[in-house]
Scaffold this motif. Structure first.
Motif, PDB file in Angstrom:
ATOM      1  N   TRP A   1       0.830  -1.206   0.000  1.00 45.76           N
ATOM      2  CA  TRP A   1       0.000   0.000   0.000  1.00 45.76           C
ATOM      3  C   TRP A   1       0.867   1.260   0.000  1.00 45.76           C
ATOM      4  N   PHE A   2       2.016   1.206   0.674  1.00 44.89           N
ATOM      5  CA  PHE A   2       2.905   2.362   0.692  1.00 44.89           C
ATOM      6  C   PHE A   2       3.538   2.579  -0.683  1.00 44.89           C
ATOM      7  N   LYS A   3       3.915   1.484  -1.343  1.00 46.86           N
ATOM      8  CA  LYS A   3       4.483   1.605  -2.680  1.00 46.86           C
ATOM      9  C   LYS A   3       3.472   2.193  -3.644  1.00 46.86           C
ATOM     10  N   GLN A   4       2.194   1.761  -3.539  1.00 42.77           N
ATOM     11  CA  GLN A   4       1.175   2.281  -4.438  1.00 42.77           C
ATOM     12  C   GLN A   4       0.922   3.759  -4.173  1.00 42.77           C
ATOM     13  N   LYS A   5       0.921   4.130  -2.901  1.00 47.97           N
ATOM     14  CA  LYS A   5       0.678   5.519  -2.546  1.00 47.97           C
ATOM     15  C   LYS A   5       1.849   6.409  -2.990  1.00 47.97           C
ATOM     16  N   ALA A   6       3.065   5.901  -2.847  1.00 46.74           N
ATOM     17  CA  ALA A   6       4.247   6.677  -3.222  1.00 46.74           C
ATOM     18  C   ALA A   6       4.504   6.658  -4.723  1.00 46.74           C
ATOM     19  N   GLY A   7       3.811   5.801  -5.453  1.00 46.22           N
ATOM     20  CA  GLY A   7       3.971   5.746  -6.902  1.00 46.22           C
ATOM     21  C   GLY A   7       5.207   4.990  -7.333  1.00 46.22           C
TER      22      GLY A   7
END
Length: 160
Positions: free
Chosen positions: A133-139
């Motif tokens: 989820w952090f990777k998706q949020k950070a792009g």
């Protein structure tokens, strides 16, 4: 070199006009001019070659001076390092072998350095430990895509 004044050139021209004749004089003058031009170019080439050889000799002298200076500096630095190393080793021997009760040998301890251990860091594990989820949020891109695939993926619905 040769010193030709106006009067000498006029005399040579008059004699050439009489000997050669007025019909052949322009052709002879052109031939003499081209020969003089070739001679001047040849002299200029010889001068340039001599200048290049002189510059090459100067550069070789500078190179030899520079290399000798480098060798002298290297030798002096090596002598200083050797003398400093010798002084340090002598001081270390004096400190470790002085027989005083504070030396390591007298109290039963031998000086030892800790053994090297690899930190065993695994950057793949660290990177994989990041939540999705952090990777998706950070792009963060997880997969490589071509430009056409990226355009097709983010095309608004209803358009083809």
């Amino acid at each position: 070199m040769l010193d030709f004044g106006f009067d000498k050139i006029a005399l040579i021209g008059a004699v050439a006009l009489i000997v050669i004749g007025p019909e052949k004089l322009p052709r002879v003058a052109r031939t003499v001019g081209t020969l003089l031009g070739k001679a001047q170019r040849y002299v200029a080439d010889v001068k340039a070659e001599v200048n290049r050889s002189i510059e090459l000799e100067e550069l070789q002298k500078m190179k030899s001076q520079f290399t000798s200076a480098v060798h002298d500096a290297e030798r002096s630095v090596r002598e200083e390092v050797d003398s400093a190393t010798g002084a340090l080793n002598q001081t270390w021997r004096d400190v470790t072998n002085d027989g005083s009760p504070t030396s390591y040998e007298s109290i039963g301890l031998a000086p030892s350095l800790p053994e090297y251990r690899h930190p065993k860091k695994n950057w793949r594990l660290k990177r994989g430990a990041t939540p999705l989820w952090f990777k998706q949020k950070a792009g963060v891109r997880r997969h490589s895509q071509s430009g056409a695939a990226r355009v097709a993926r983010f095309r608004p619905p209803g358009r083809t």
